[in-house]
Design a protein around this motif. Structure first.
Motif, PDB file in Angstrom:
ATOM      1  N   THR A  84      15.655-161.516   0.596  1.00  0.00           N
ATOM      2  CA  THR A  84      15.569-160.535   1.674  1.00  0.00           C
ATOM      3  C   THR A  84      16.972-160.163   2.134  1.00  0.00           C
ATOM      4  O   THR A  84      17.952-160.838   1.784  1.00  0.00           O
ATOM      5  CB  THR A  84      14.741-161.088   2.853  1.00  0.00           C
ATOM      6  N   THR A 110      17.370-162.911   7.325  1.00  0.00           N
ATOM      7  CA  THR A 110      16.368-163.847   7.816  1.00  0.00           C
ATOM      8  C   THR A 110      16.648-164.136   9.284  1.00  0.00           C
ATOM      9  O   THR A 110      17.782-164.450   9.658  1.00  0.00           O
ATOM     10  CB  THR A 110      16.395-165.173   7.033  1.00  0.00           C
ATOM     11  N   GLU A 134      15.685-155.031   5.384  1.00  0.00           N
ATOM     12  CA  GLU A 134      14.511-155.849   5.063  1.00  0.00           C
ATOM     13  C   GLU A 134      14.651-157.174   5.802  1.00  0.00           C
ATOM     14  O   GLU A 134      15.628-157.898   5.603  1.00  0.00           O
ATOM     15  CB  GLU A 134      14.433-156.077   3.558  1.00  0.00           C
ATOM     16  N   ILE A 156      12.924-160.860   7.281  1.00  0.00           N
ATOM     17  CA  ILE A 156      11.901-161.903   7.342  1.00  0.00           C
ATOM     18  C   ILE A 156      12.137-162.699   8.621  1.00  0.00           C
ATOM     19  O   ILE A 156      13.252-163.156   8.889  1.00  0.00           O
ATOM     20  CB  ILE A 156      11.953-162.833   6.121  1.00  0.00           C
ATOM     21  N   ALA A 213       6.725-156.500  13.840  1.00  0.00           N
ATOM     22  CA  ALA A 213       5.902-156.273  12.653  1.00  0.00           C
ATOM     23  C   ALA A 213       5.701-154.779  12.398  1.00  0.00           C
ATOM     24  O   ALA A 213       5.759-154.312  11.251  1.00  0.00           O
ATOM     25  CB  ALA A 213       4.560-156.973  12.811  1.00  0.00           C
ATOM     26  N   GLN A 226       8.696-158.879   8.275  1.00  0.00           N
ATOM     27  CA  GLN A 226       7.651-159.769   7.757  1.00  0.00           C
ATOM     28  C   GLN A 226       7.699-161.074   8.540  1.00  0.00           C
ATOM     29  O   GLN A 226       8.745-161.716   8.623  1.00  0.00           O
ATOM     30  CB  GLN A 226       7.865-160.051   6.269  1.00  0.00           C
ATOM     31  N   MET A 283       6.536-164.971   9.129  1.00  0.00           N
ATOM     32  CA  MET A 283       6.022-166.138   8.418  1.00  0.00           C
ATOM     33  C   MET A 283       5.896-167.296   9.405  1.00  0.00           C
ATOM     34  O   MET A 283       6.904-167.831   9.870  1.00  0.00           O
ATOM     35  CB  MET A 283       6.949-166.514   7.259  1.00  0.00           C
TER      36      MET A 283
END
Length: 397
Positions: A5, A8, A29, A31, A107, A112, A114
Motif C-alpha cells: 500500500t 499504513t 492508497e 490501509i 472508508a 481500507q 482492517m
C-alpha cells in the motif's frame, strides 16, 4: 498474507481515522489497521472537546454524536465555587459513535479498514516500511512507503521505529474514572472541575455531563505523586462529593504531558497521544489528535508528490511552529504549577472568585487572565521575571 500500500495508518482512534480519510482524499492508497475488533470500543476518555476544532477538521457532525453541550462550568476549591457561563464552546461526545462516524468517513474516502490487526514489528528497508503482525489469527506483512502512527499513549510503533517515546512518571497523568448517574444533583448538566493540592496532586477531578443525568466522573494526578493511587483517590472524592451515585462503568488510563525530541522519522509521523500531544493542563487529547492528524496528512501528501518522504521532519517543524506552540506554552505553565501548586492554588482561586465568578467565558482571554493573575498574586508576581521571558521566547521563536 502480504499486502502492499502507499500508506499504513496504525490505530483507529479520532487521529488515525482522520489521517486515513484526509490521505485517501489526497489520492493515496491507505490501509487503516486497528488491533481491537471494534472501533470505538473500550474508550479511555472523558469525551469533551471544543466545537471549533471539530468544525475545522471534521466539519459539522450529526447531533446524535453529541451527548451534551457544555453551557455551565463549575470550578471548586475547598468549600468555594466559581460559576462560568460557556454556551457554544464545547460538547461532551458519544465517543463510541463519534469514532465510528470518523471511521465511516475514512472508508467512504477510500481507506481500507482492517480490524483485529496487531502490528508487532516494523522495519525500514530501501526507504520502505515493512510492518509485520497478526490479522484475525493469521500472519500478515504490509509493505508501505509511509506510516502514520496513531496507536495512542501505549504506542509501540514509534518506539519500534527508533523514536524516543519514553515517559517518566512526571510526564504522565494517572487517571481513574467512572460513569455515574447524578440526576437531581446541582452538578447535573454542568461541567465540574475540582481542585485540591493534596488529594489531586498536580492534577484535578472532574464531572463531565452526559445525557440522561449521567456523567463521566474522574480524576488525574501526577504520575510521580506517590501515596495513594488514582483509583483510591477517586474513591475518596466520590465518597465526599458523590456519595450514593450509582456506578455504571469504571476505567483507568494515562495522559501524556511531554514534548518529544522528535515526532517523526523517515517516512513515519506520530500523531495524537502516540506523539504525546495531549493538552498538558486539561489533559484533553481528542483536539490535538484531530489537528495533528490534519497537519500530518497535509505534510505527507506534499512530501509524497515531491518524492521527499525522507523529509518528514517538516511535520515536526510545522507542528511546533503552529498548533504545537500553544501546547508547549501550556506544558511550561503546567510544570510551573506542579512545582508551586501548594503556594499558588489558594491565591489563584481567590483571584478567580473575585474576577471570574458569574461571567461568560468570552468576557476574558487567556492573556488577560495571566496578566491579571501576575499582578494580583504576589507569588506569581515574584515568578514573573522568569515566566514571562520564557513564554515570550516560545511565542516569537
Amino acid at each position: 498474507m502480504k499486502i502492499k500500500t502507499d500508506i499504513t495508518v496504525v490505530g483507529a482512534g479520532p487521529g488515525g481515522t482522520t489521517a486515513a480519510r484526509l490521505l485517501a482524499d489526497g489520492g493515496l492508497e491507505v490501509i487503516l489497521v486497528e488491533r481491537k475488533n471494534e472501533i470505538g470500543k473500550d474508550i479511555r476518555c472523558a469525551e469533551g472537546i471544543d466545537l471549533p476544532t471539530v468544525d475545522q477538521v471534521v466539519g459539522k457532525i450529526p447531533e446524535n454524536l453529541i451527548s451534551w453541550p457544555i453551557d455551565r462550568i463549575f470550578i471548586d476549591y475547598a468549600d468555594q465555587r466559581i460559576s462560568l457561563n460557556a454556551p457554544g464552546h464545547g460538547v461532551i461526545l458519544e465517543r463510541y459513535l463519534f469514532d465510528k462516524y470518523l471511521a465511516q468517513l475514512a472508508a467512504k474516502a477510500g481507506a481500507q479498514i482492517m480490524l483485529e490487526c496487531e502490528i508487532n514489528e516494523v522495519n525500514l528497508k530501501d526507504h520502505k516500511w515493512f510492518l509485520s503482525g497478526n490479522y484475525q489469527h493469521q500472519k500478515i506483512s504490509i509493505e508501505s512507503k509511509a506510516v502514520i502512527a496513531a496507536d495512542g499513549v501505549d504506542s509501540l510503533i514509534g518506539k519500534m521505529a527508533g523514536i524516543n517515546t519514553s515517559l517518566n512518571p512526571r510526564d504522565v497523568y494517572s487517571c481513574a474514572e467512572i460513569k455515574g448517574d447524578i440526576s437531581g444533583r446541582e452538578e447535573e448538566g454542568a461541567l465540574l472541575i475540582s481542585l485540591d493540592e493534596k488529594l489531586f496532586t498536580g492534577g484535578y477531578a472532574w464531572s463531565f455531563p452526559k445525557a440522561g443525568g449521567l456523567a463521566n466522573i474522574g480524576l488525574g494526578i501526577r504520575g510521580d505523586a506517590g501515596g495513594k493511587c488514582a483509583k483510591d483517590r477517586l474513591e475518596i472524592w466520590l465518597n465526599e462529593k458523590f456519595m450514593g451515585v450509582p456506578r455504571l462503568s469504571y476505567l483507568v488510563g494515562a495522559v501524556p504531558a511531554k514534548k518529544m525530541e522528535a515526532i517523526s522519522t523517515e517516512g513515519m509521523m506520530l500523531i495524537g497521544d502516540a506523539a504525546r500531544l495531549a493538552d498538558p493542563i486539561s489533559g484533553g487529547g481528542i483536539g490535538p489528535a484531530l489537528t495533528s492528524a490534519q497537519l500530518a496528512a497535509e505534510v505527507m501528501i506534499k512530501l509524497w508528490h515531491k518524492n521527499e518522504l525522507d523529509k518528514t521532519y517538516k511535520y515536526d517543524d510545522a507542528w511546533w511552529n503552529g498548533e504545537g506552540k500553544q501546547l508547549e506554552q501550556r506544558l511550561f505553565l503546567r510544570n510551573i504549577y506542579i512545582a508551586n501548586d501548594k503556594k499558588l492554588l489558594k491565591p489563584v482561586f481567590e483571584w478567580g472568585m473575585k474576577n471570574l465568578d458569574g461571567k461568560h467565558i468570552d468576557e476574558f482571554s487567556a492573556d488577560e487572565m495571566l496578566l491579571g493573575l501576575i499582578k494580583a498574586v504576589p507569588v506569581l508576581f515574584k515568578m514573573a521575571s522568569s515566566i514571562v521571558p520564557t513564554l515570550m521566547k516560545m511565542v516569537f521563536k
